[in-house]
Design a protein around this motif. Structure first.
Motif, PDB file in Angstrom:
ATOM      1  N   ALA A 155     105.375  26.010 -68.649  1.00  0.00           N
ATOM      2  CA  ALA A 155     105.550  26.261 -69.820  1.00  0.00           C
ATOM      3  C   ALA A 155     105.079  25.211 -70.520  1.00  0.00           C
ATOM      4  N   ALA A 156     104.128  25.207 -71.188  1.00  0.00           N
ATOM      5  CA  ALA A 156     104.487  24.368 -72.250  1.00  0.00           C
ATOM      6  C   ALA A 156     103.376  23.982 -73.185  1.00  0.00           C
ATOM      7  N   THR A 157     102.353  23.236 -72.857  1.00  0.00           N
ATOM      8  CA  THR A 157     101.310  22.866 -73.801  1.00  0.00           C
ATOM      9  C   THR A 157      99.945  23.151 -73.188  1.00  0.00           C
ATOM     10  N   ALA A 158      98.893  22.967 -73.961  1.00  0.00           N
ATOM     11  CA  ALA A 158      97.506  23.146 -73.495  1.00  0.00           C
ATOM     12  C   ALA A 158      97.231  24.593 -73.170  1.00  0.00           C
ATOM     13  N   ASP A 159      96.229  24.844 -72.289  1.00  0.00           N
ATOM     14  CA  ASP A 159      95.793  26.202 -71.990  1.00  0.00           C
ATOM     15  C   ASP A 159      96.005  26.544 -70.527  1.00  0.00           C
ATOM     16  N   VAL A 160      96.174  27.839 -70.280  1.00  0.00           N
ATOM     17  CA  VAL A 160      96.271  28.342 -68.914  1.00  0.00           C
ATOM     18  C   VAL A 160      95.366  29.565 -68.823  1.00  0.00           C
ATOM     19  N   THR A 161      94.701  29.725 -67.673  1.00  0.00           N
ATOM     20  CA  THR A 161      93.767  30.830 -67.479  1.00  0.00           C
ATOM     21  C   THR A 161      94.313  31.803 -66.442  1.00  0.00           C
ATOM     22  N   PRO A 162      93.783  33.026 -66.386  1.00  0.00           N
ATOM     23  CA  PRO A 162      94.189  33.956 -65.341  1.00  0.00           C
ATOM     24  C   PRO A 162      94.016  33.371 -63.941  1.00  0.00           C
ATOM     25  N   ALA A 163      92.925  32.631 -63.710  1.00  0.00           N
ATOM     26  CA  ALA A 163      92.712  32.020 -62.397  1.00  0.00           C
ATOM     27  C   ALA A 163      93.795  30.995 -62.092  1.00  0.00           C
TER      28      ALA A 163
ATOM     29  N   GLY B 244      94.594  30.732 -75.023  1.00  0.00           N
ATOM     30  CA  GLY B 244      95.154  29.803 -74.047  1.00  0.00           C
ATOM     31  C   GLY B 244      96.349  30.342 -73.304  1.00  0.00           C
ATOM     32  N   THR B 245      96.677  31.616 -73.492  1.00  0.00           N
ATOM     33  CA  THR B 245      97.780  32.244 -72.771  1.00  0.00           C
ATOM     34  C   THR B 245      97.246  33.413 -71.954  1.00  0.00           C
ATOM     35  N   VAL B 246      98.067  33.871 -71.019  1.00  0.00           N
ATOM     36  CA  VAL B 246      97.690  34.964 -70.127  1.00  0.00           C
ATOM     37  C   VAL B 246      98.749  36.053 -70.199  1.00  0.00           C
ATOM     38  N   GLY B 247      98.306  37.272 -70.401  1.00  0.00           N
ATOM     39  CA  GLY B 247      99.206  38.423 -70.357  1.00  0.00           C
ATOM     40  C   GLY B 247      99.177  39.055 -68.982  1.00  0.00           C
ATOM     41  N   VAL B 248     100.342  39.418 -68.483  1.00  0.00           N
ATOM     42  CA  VAL B 248     100.445  40.035 -67.162  1.00  0.00           C
ATOM     43  C   VAL B 248     100.783  41.505 -67.352  1.00  0.00           C
ATOM     44  N   VAL B 249      99.928  42.369 -66.819  1.00  0.00           N
ATOM     45  CA  VAL B 249     100.096  43.813 -66.987  1.00  0.00           C
ATOM     46  C   VAL B 249     100.411  44.423 -65.628  1.00  0.00           C
ATOM     47  N   TYR B 250     101.520  45.120 -65.570  1.00  0.00           N
ATOM     48  CA  TYR B 250     101.946  45.762 -64.332  1.00  0.00           C
ATOM     49  C   TYR B 250     101.862  47.277 -64.493  1.00  0.00           C
ATOM     50  N   PRO B 251     101.634  47.987 -63.412  1.00  0.00           N
ATOM     51  CA  PRO B 251     101.747  49.451 -63.482  1.00  0.00           C
ATOM     52  C   PRO B 251     103.209  49.841 -63.674  1.00  0.00           C
ATOM     53  N   ASP B 252     103.420  51.025 -64.239  1.00  0.00           N
ATOM     54  CA  ASP B 252     104.787  51.493 -64.444  1.00  0.00           C
ATOM     55  C   ASP B 252     105.521  51.674 -63.118  1.00  0.00           C
ATOM     56  N   GLU B 253     104.771  51.991 -62.068  1.00  0.00           N
ATOM     57  CA  GLU B 253     105.367  52.171 -60.744  1.00  0.00           C
ATOM     58  C   GLU B 253     104.550  51.387 -59.727  1.00  0.00           C
ATOM     59  N   MET B 254     105.250  50.692 -58.850  1.00  0.00           N
ATOM     60  CA  MET B 254     104.589  49.955 -57.785  1.00  0.00           C
ATOM     61  C   MET B 254     105.290  50.244 -56.467  1.00  0.00           C
TER      62      MET B 254
ATOM     63  N   SER C 108     104.733  40.559 -70.453  1.00  0.00           N
ATOM     64  CA  SER C 108     104.880  39.218 -69.918  1.00  0.00           C
ATOM     65  C   SER C 108     103.716  38.357 -70.377  1.00  0.00           C
ATOM     66  N   THR C 109     104.023  37.131 -70.813  1.00  0.00           N
ATOM     67  CA  THR C 109     103.001  36.198 -71.269  1.00  0.00           C
ATOM     68  C   THR C 109     103.224  34.836 -70.631  1.00  0.00           C
ATOM     69  N   VAL C 110     102.146  34.266 -70.091  1.00  0.00           N
ATOM     70  CA  VAL C 110     102.198  32.943 -69.480  1.00  0.00           C
ATOM     71  C   VAL C 110     101.460  31.962 -70.373  1.00  0.00           C
TER      72      VAL C 110
ATOM     73  N   ASP D 261      99.949  24.855 -69.070  1.00  0.00           N
ATOM     74  CA  ASP D 261      98.773  24.380 -68.359  1.00  0.00           C
ATOM     75  C   ASP D 261      99.049  24.504 -66.869  1.00  0.00           C
ATOM     76  N   PRO D 262      98.068  24.216 -66.009  1.00  0.00           N
ATOM     77  CA  PRO D 262      98.267  24.440 -64.574  1.00  0.00           C
ATOM     78  C   PRO D 262      99.432  23.670 -63.957  1.00  0.00           C
ATOM     79  N   SER D 263      99.873  22.589 -64.585  1.00  0.00           N
ATOM     80  CA  SER D 263     100.970  21.813 -64.014  1.00  0.00           C
ATOM     81  C   SER D 263     102.326  22.193 -64.592  1.00  0.00           C
ATOM     82  N   GLN D 264     102.335  22.965 -65.654  1.00  0.00           N
ATOM     83  CA  GLN D 264     103.596  23.340 -66.294  1.00  0.00           C
ATOM     84  C   GLN D 264     103.395  24.661 -67.031  1.00  0.00           C
ATOM     85  N   MET D 265     103.986  25.719 -66.517  1.00  0.00           N
ATOM     86  CA  MET D 265     103.797  27.046 -67.095  1.00  0.00           C
ATOM     87  C   MET D 265     105.128  27.628 -67.565  1.00  0.00           C
ATOM     88  N   LEU D 266     105.019  28.389 -68.631  1.00  0.00           N
ATOM     89  CA  LEU D 266     106.180  29.102 -69.157  1.00  0.00           C
ATOM     90  C   LEU D 266     105.849  30.581 -69.219  1.00  0.00           C
ATOM     91  N   THR D 267     106.631  31.374 -68.517  1.00  0.00           N
ATOM     92  CA  THR D 267     106.476  32.819 -68.576  1.00  0.00           C
ATOM     93  C   THR D 267     107.629  33.407 -69.395  1.00  0.00           C
TER      94      THR D 267
END
Length: 511
Positions: free
Chosen positions: A22-30, A91-101, A126-128, A131-137
């Protein structure tokens, strides 16, 4: 007991896949996908997936998580069809899930099984960030849930009519920090939680047992907070080593008012049905190298049931049910602390139940109580979380624990007008196993006080529940270990275990 994999690892893996870290800077899907893979690898999972990068983000499909179980017991496999990690452009990533898994867990080897499940979600967002060392979802959902379809074990398949749970109005966040390992903080609030279980045995046991069970329940709300720490290099398939390296889990859970409805039918078609309710409670668990602390409480418990053996409903209630357990988990050179407490407060039966054995109301019908608080020290000779060490103990005559000291902080038991209280402490000499024939010699004293016992015995004789001979034997037994105390119908007992191996009760030597 079947080994269906590491429950902590499997639950944590699914939680990560269904929320994210969580917290500052940018995070990518990778970055997010790499973090997930590292996290799952720490729990012993091999991870494969088809990846497709695009300007929109990273599409993951055919995700397979495979974990080898300890002691070559087989493997556990979790499959997830697909997840989309969207680049939001800020700088944020959205996580998309299917309705059923659909999720299939399989085990091979000695613990062969197949469990089919279906994960369901509605309006899950869901949003992440960070940065790579500190992420907030941060995530919200109108509802999330799980349904178990079937369980196959040892060649037999159990088909559930229904086995599911659903959680509404979920709001939560997970903060992960990478520094010398992985630390996480999680907070979740939810609306109502509903669950359902229905099962009909196609081949019921003719000698007895339930042929069908139906159980539906609801909890009005949940509030969950937790902290975890996973040091670098910790092997989560070896929990003993992980604890030694600094693994920690610390969680608190508060649940709102709950209720349930159940119906159990035996092989002859006879039904037992009823309801239960409570005003809420809490649960807490902490596990680290120092040991396990586990406690919980439920308040205002009420149970009503209709049983075929009685012509009226069974009704009972309790103001509070609480427990606490503290115990060491790892081997140590010095004695370690442990504790146990139990509380059943104001347990009451309905007048109709009392009338079954006391129709004229001769016994006091005050609610019963049980309070027990124990503490002590023990030498732990094995790591309880190490399967190899525990297997050696099971195959030998060795004891995993040596008792060093035991303290009765308090005892209270009250029923039908009688009350027993007690407290005291003893230490144990494990070098002397002869005085008490294979048991360590105790040294110390314990005191008890019993009020209303003679009155209760006389009432039971008057009711015809015990005879004069039994009354005489009961009073002789009490007289052997107790003497009159201050007040009417009060007995006291002071038990002393001497350094010389003697046993003294109220000044009289018994051993």
């Amino acid at each position: 007991m079947k080994n269906y994999g590491n429950p902590t690892a499997i639950t944590s893996a699914l939680a990560l896949m269904l929320s994210a870290g969580a917290a500052t800077a940018d995070v990518t899907p990778a970055d997010v996908w790499s973090d997930w893979q590292n996290y799952l690898s720490d729990f012993g999972f091999a991870v494969t997936a088809d990846e497709a990068a695009s300007a929109e983000g990273l599409s993951l499909s055919n995700i397979v998580l495979t974990q080898t179980l300890p002691d070559d017991a087989g493997t556990t496999t979790v499959t997830v069809p697909g997840i989309m990690l969207e680049d939001n452009g800020d700088g944020t990533v959205g996580v998309v899930y299917p309705d059923e898994m659909p999720i299939i867990m399989t085990g091979v080897g000695e613990s062969a099984f197949v469990m089919e499940m279906l994960y369901r979600s509605s309006d899950l967002k869901s949003t992440v960030s960070g940065d790579p060392s500190q992420m907030l979802t941060e995530y919200t959902a109108k509802s999330v849930g799980m349904t178990v379809g079937a369980l196959t074990s040892e060649g037999e398949t159990v088909e559930f009519d229904e086995l599911s749970f659903d959680i509404a109005d979920v709001v939560g966040s997970t903060k992960t920090m990478l520094e010398g390992g992985r630390a996480a903080e999680q907070n979740i609030r939810t609306g109502p939680v509903t669950y359902a279980f229905a099962f009909a045995d196609p081949d019921p046991d003719p000698e007895g047992g339930a042929s069908s069970v139906k159980w539906d329940g609801r909890i009005e709300s949940l509030v969950m907070t937790s902290q975890t720490a996973m040091p670098d290099g910790a092997d989560m398939n070896n929990m003993s080593a992980a604890l030694g390296a600094g693994f920690l889990i610390d969680g608190d859970y508060a649940f709102g008012a709950g209720s349930s409805v159940f119906d159990i039918t035996d092989e002859e078609g006879t039904s037992t049905s009823g309801t239960s309710a409570s005003s809420g409670g809490n649960l807490a668990i902490k596990m680290d190298e120092s040991g396990l602390d586990y406690s919980g409480a439920t308040n205002d418990v009420k149970i009503e049931a209709i049983v075929p053996q009685l012509p009226f409903p069974v009704s009972m209630g309790m103001k509070e049910m609480a427990f606490g357990l503290a115990m060491p988990l790892t081997k140590g050179d010095a004695p370690q602390d442990f504790g146990l407490n139990l509380k059943l407060a104001d347990f009451a039966l309905s007048d109709m139940l009392w009338a079954l054995f006391d129709p004229t109301g001769k016994l006091p019908r005050d609610p019963a109580n049980l309070v027990l608080d124990l503490a002590g020290k023990a030498s732990v000779l094995v790591d309880f979380m190490d399967p190899a060490q525990m297997a050696k103990i099971e195959d030998s005559d060795d004891e995993p624990v040596q008792m060093n000291a035991l303290t009765l902080n308090s005892l209270l038991f009250s029923l039908a007008g009688a009350e027993l209280t007690g407290q005291g402490a003893v230490v144990f000499d494990n070098d002397d196993m002869t005085v008490y024939e294979g048991m360590p010699k105790p040294v110390g004293d314990v005191a008890f006080k019993l009020t209303g016992a003679n009155t209760l015995i006389e009432t039971l004789v008057d009711m015809g529940l015990i005879g004069p001979e039994q009354m005489m034997m009961a009073r002789m037994g009490l007289g052997a270990v107790a003497v009159p105390g201050e007040g009417d119908d009060v007995l006291k007992s002071e038990i002393e275990f001497t350094e010389e191996g003697g046993l003294i009760a109220n000044g009289n030597r018994l051993k």
